[in-house]
Design a protein around this motif. Sequence first.
Motif: not given
Length: 193
Positions: A26-44
């Motif tokens: 699946q694809t997931l599009q994320l936009f940065p948070h307004e608070e920290d300006g970051k977006c990321w995905i980490a696999e556990i």
Amino acid sequence: MDKLYLVCYNEEENRQREVIIRMKSQTLQLFPHEEDGKCWIAEITGEDEVYRLKRDFLPEESTHVWEIFDGWYQINGRAAGVSPFVKEYVKVKDGRMLRHLNFAYMIQQLEEIKAMEPERMVRMRKQIYAVLDEIKKEAPYEAVEEGMERQKEECDMCDEPEQLSAALRTIKKRKNNMIKELQEKFENMKLEW
């Protein structure tokens, strides 16, 4: 009269079939948070001595777009139409996402997470092969094809998930530059002839 067909698979073949079935991404599009300006995905991926949960940060497919498979993730960012992910733990199974999992629950799931490692390694190899095949297609030269096949053989011999993960991140980041460099190199060689 209907015929009955009995198909037998040994355990290894059955596991490989199951892995292939679960390889749908699946694809997931994320936009940065307004608070920290970051977006990321980490696999556990397992247990970490310091943070208790080992995270493998995924490379972007394109700007702010990630490919995810069945598995366990921590996500940070905003996605259209849903509440923001704030370093949120999730589980993806059969393409469906279970959200808002707490840290204690994730710790309880460590054995299941670790048990997915062989499947994850098969998946990463297949992802690497797909990128190598793209490079071969875009730079269709015999030497490139031989080089990509050697890379696949080296990938087959790798039995460390961290090495496969690092290779996947690197090749995804460098793919476009590698194609351009290889095309230029072989075009220049043609001109010199």
